[in-house]
Scaffold this motif. Structure first.
Motif, PDB file in Angstrom:
ATOM      1  N   ASP A   1      36.324  44.648  34.116  1.00 23.00           N
ATOM      2  CA  ASP A   1      37.369  44.603  35.129  1.00 23.00           C
ATOM      3  C   ASP A   1      36.825  44.959  36.513  1.00 23.00           C
TER       4      ASP A   1
ATOM      5  N   ILE B   1      34.852  43.399  39.542  1.00 25.20           N
ATOM      6  CA  ILE B   1      34.538  42.047  39.991  1.00 25.20           C
ATOM      7  C   ILE B   1      33.497  42.090  41.094  1.00 25.20           C
TER       8      ILE B   1
ATOM      9  N   THR C   1      39.037  46.408  40.166  1.00 26.49           N
ATOM     10  CA  THR C   1      40.402  45.875  40.226  1.00 26.49           C
ATOM     11  C   THR C   1      41.424  47.007  40.149  1.00 26.49           C
TER      12      THR C   1
ATOM     13  N   VAL D   1      45.476  42.953  38.621  1.00 30.08           N
ATOM     14  CA  VAL D   1      44.542  42.199  39.456  1.00 30.08           C
ATOM     15  C   VAL D   1      43.379  41.763  38.579  1.00 30.08           C
TER      16      VAL D   1
ATOM     17  N   GLY E   1      39.709  39.161  38.490  1.00 30.86           N
ATOM     18  CA  GLY E   1      38.740  38.402  39.278  1.00 30.86           C
ATOM     19  C   GLY E   1      38.585  37.015  38.695  1.00 30.86           C
TER      20      GLY E   1
ATOM     21  N   GLN F   1      33.313  35.590  42.729  1.00 29.34           N
ATOM     22  CA  GLN F   1      34.642  35.917  42.229  1.00 29.34           C
ATOM     23  C   GLN F   1      35.539  36.294  43.404  1.00 29.34           C
TER      24      GLN F   1
ATOM     25  N   PRO G   1      39.640  38.112  43.958  1.00 31.71           N
ATOM     26  CA  PRO G   1      40.751  38.734  43.238  1.00 31.71           C
ATOM     27  C   PRO G   1      42.035  37.927  43.335  1.00 31.71           C
TER      28      PRO G   1
ATOM     29  N   LEU H   1      41.513  39.659  48.938  1.00 33.48           N
ATOM     30  CA  LEU H   1      42.706  39.254  48.199  1.00 33.48           C
ATOM     31  C   LEU H   1      43.544  38.330  49.077  1.00 33.48           C
TER      32      LEU H   1
ATOM     33  N   ARG I   1      42.063  36.469  32.756  1.00 36.86           N
ATOM     34  CA  ARG I   1      40.900  35.998  33.524  1.00 36.86           C
ATOM     35  C   ARG I   1      40.287  34.757  32.890  1.00 36.86           C
TER      36      ARG I   1
END
Length: 658
Positions: free
Chosen positions: A529, A531, A540, A558, A560, A568, A570, A605, A628
């Motif tokens: 988790d 990213i 995240t 959240v 990635g 990546q 988010p 983001l 994901r």
């Protein structure tokens, strides 16, 4: 030897013993942590005095097969005796052991230690009369009913190894676990009951037995009046009839401390299952030590853990720890909302005078969504509560702050809301605020300090230590303390390769995080988790904390997703708070600005999707990895068998793939 009838103000704890060195003037936590690190064998051999042994151990640690360690190799005991019989012998037979509170069936029943001992011994005799003995496996596939606890303890009484499969799991997943453990018997029920439906267990069990290659010799079925089922002649036996025909109980069978107590499969199991093996002596010792020292619970107190016996929290803090410690435990059959509403946990706390409440952060988030002002809390007397523990996933700062504020408003007291970080693999907390030893100042986002016996460190990808405040991989120096996993069922090599081989001398937790300058642990989420955005490693969890602070947000996740340029980027998925009246586009803009302000422009983001619900496992963990994989258009998407509602994920699929 500490006896279970000793009053709480006379109960010694290992944490009060001053270690060698210069720690005599420190607080009890610091003394305990130092001694557990400097002299783990002496520390845990002393803690073993909290347990009644048929053969007391003379040494604590067997390191002859390192990195696989075993605790109390020459000790013998019976875990059921420690959970039940010894309290009756100590004169506490009339004290409440188990309170069954089931709003879905409108039932409340209290079992004393004497009653629970008698029922468990009789059911152990039922199993023994049909050939179940020491080392045999028994699968328990049941909802949150007293017979589930009785079945677990009856297996422990005989030295049989139980494996609880979460009630309502699919037939395929149940069959996989049957094949992995090859049980002599399966114990189940006719149905499970939820607020709006009855879940038929028997057809699932029948299908699983058709699919499985390893066939049990017999099954025992608890017939529930809400939906009785048809029994298969020659295979299925009726629990009530067996108990009526068995007036005498079975004695406790001594087992080695290193013998298996249970096998519990990790919630993310797919393909070949990974059964976590828990031993008997180390587990009993760790739980006996944890109850007074971490939770400030003593004989005569009450613990309400709103989990399920299908999960590790249910094993440790609904069944074994409270009963070993002589505490009343509440077995709750229901949900945090809808049974009948978001007040149900507070009713249970109030009616049963619970001193400690324990649940997942998700429970508080769904309660908040239904009751944002915390009005239900104020309708009940919560004056008995000393600690409000939350575990199973990261306790985000916003949920921590809301729960703290509303509890204070409802009680007029400062009730600590305590994050509690651990894993199925460890069996009991790795880090928490140990209120029975020393209450530390709380910090939002942190479960506080490592528990004595766990030497938590942060390293980089090369295994090198990182400075305080810097993110890295969370590892624990070996040996792990008693009570943690002994191995993977039937596969020591898999145990070593999965957990012990990444860095020599360490257990790899699979979580990322950091230690601050005060030694507080911050766990930001699973390492997958984290990213990588244009070369910047970002958690995240940090972004989720920023988003969750917005008053219109009830829950968020959240993830990635792949990006050709940045590697990546988010994406956020948000569930609105009840009554939130906001324009979706405007809210998305506000949340992007909030993350930019809290985390920095590097977070990048740009996309926020508002969704009706987030896909979760039955224990409340959000399926970030699955989300994901769908967003990245993977062809090998893994949907865990523990998913709560597959339709939630399917409804999200369009947004994820878009």
């Amino acid at each position: 030897m500490t006896h279970p009838g000793t009053p709480r103000d006379q109960q010694p704890t290992t944490g009060e013993q001053a270690p060698t060195g210069g720690h005599q003037t420190a607080d009890p936590y610091t003394r305990a942590a130092a001694r557990a690190a400097e002299d783990p064998e002496g520390f845990w051999l002393e803690a073993a005095g909290l347990i009644d042994w048929t053969t007391p151990p003379t040494r604590a640690l067997d390191d002859s097969r390192a990195p696989i360690y075993r605790w109390f190799p020459d000790g013998e005991l019976n875990v059921c005796y420690n959970a039940l019989d010894r309290h009756v012998i100590a004169g506490r037979g009339d004290d409440a052991a188990l309170v069954y509170d089931s709003p879905v069936t409108d039932t409340v029943r209290t079992y004393t230690y004497a009653e629970l001992t008698e029922l468990t011994a009789r059911f152990a005799r039922v199993l023994a009369d049909r050939g179940v003995g020491k080392g045999d496996r028994v699968i328990i596939y049941m909802p949150m009913i007293p017979e589930a606890v009785i079945s677990m303890l009856a297996c422990a009484r005989l030295g049989a190894v139980h494996s609880v499969v979460f009630g309502g799991f699919s037939a395929h997943e149940l069959a996989v676990r049957i094949d992995d453990t090859a049980p002599k018997a399966v114990i189940s029920t006719s149905c499970g009951i939820e607020r709006s439906r009855v879940i038929e267990y028997k057809p699932l069990l029948d299908r699983a037995l058709e699919l499985a290659e390893a066939r049990p010799e017999f099954t025992v079925i608890v017939q529930r009046p809400q939906h009785p089922c048809t029994l298969v002649e020659g295979r299925d036996l009726d629990y009530a009839e067996l108990m009526d025909a068995t007036p005498e109980g079975a004695p406790c069978t001594p087992v080695k401390a290193t013998d298996e107590l249970y096998v519990l499969y990790t919630s993310g199991t797919t393909g070949r299952p990974k059964g976590i093996v828990r031993d008997s002596g180390g587990y009993a010792t760790a739980l006996a030590w944890s109850l007074p020292n971490l939770f400030d619970l003593h004989p005569g107190d009450t613990m309400f853990t709103a989990s399920d016996v299908g999960w590790v929290v249910g094993h440790s803090y609904i069944v074994y720890a409270p009963l070993i410690g002589g505490v009343t435990t509440v077995l709750f059959e229901g949900k945090p909302i809808g049974t009948p509403d978001a007040s149900t946990f507070f009713r249970v706390v109030s009616e049963h005078r619970a001193n400690v409440f324990f649940a997942a952060p998700t429970a508080m988030r769904v309660i908040r969504k239904e009751d944002p002002e915390g009005a239900f809390m104020q309708q009940y007397d919560l004056s008995s509560v000393r600690g409000w523990f939350l575990a199973g996933e990261r306790l985000d700062p916003d949920t921590y702050a809301w729960t703290t504020e509303k509890l204070a408003a409802a009680t007029g007291r400062d009730i600590p809301v305590i994050d509690n970080w651990w894993q199925t693999e460890t069996g009991w907390p790795i880090a928490t605020n140990p209120i029975g030893l020393h209450r530390f100042p709380l910090k939002a986002g942190s479960p506080t300090k490592p528990v004595p016996g766990y030497q938590v460190e942060i390293v980089d990808a090369g295994g090198e230590p990182v400075p305080a405040g810097q993110d890295g991989l969370v590892v624990i120096r070996l040996p792990l303390p008693p009570g943690t996993m002994a191995t993977v069922w039937g596969d020591d090599e898999r145990f070593v390769s999965s957990y012990l081989s990444a860095f020599e001398g360490y257990y790899l937790t699979g979580d990322g995080g950091y230690l601050d300058e005060d030694g507080y642990v911050y766990v930001m989420g699973r390492t997958d988790d984290v990213i990588n955005v244009a070369g910047h490693r970002l958690s995240t969890g940090t972004m989720e904390a920023a988003i969750a602070a917005h008053p219109a947000v009830a829950e968020c996740a959240v993830i990635g997703v792949h990006d050709e340029t940045k590697g990546q980027v988010p994406r956020a998925f948000v569930v609105l708070a009840d009554g939130a009246d906001t324009d979706a586009e405007a809210l998305a803009g506000e949340l992007v600005t909030l993350v930019r302000s809290e985390v920095g422009p590097v977070a990048a983001l740009k996309r926020v999707d508002i969704v009706p619900a987030l896909p979760k496992t039955r224990s409340g963990k959000i399926l970030r990895k699955t989300m994901r994989e769908i967003a990245d258009h993977r062809s090998d998407v893994v949907v865990p068998s523990t998913i709560e509602d597959p339709e939630v994920l399917e409804r999200m699929r369009g947004a994820l793939e878009g």
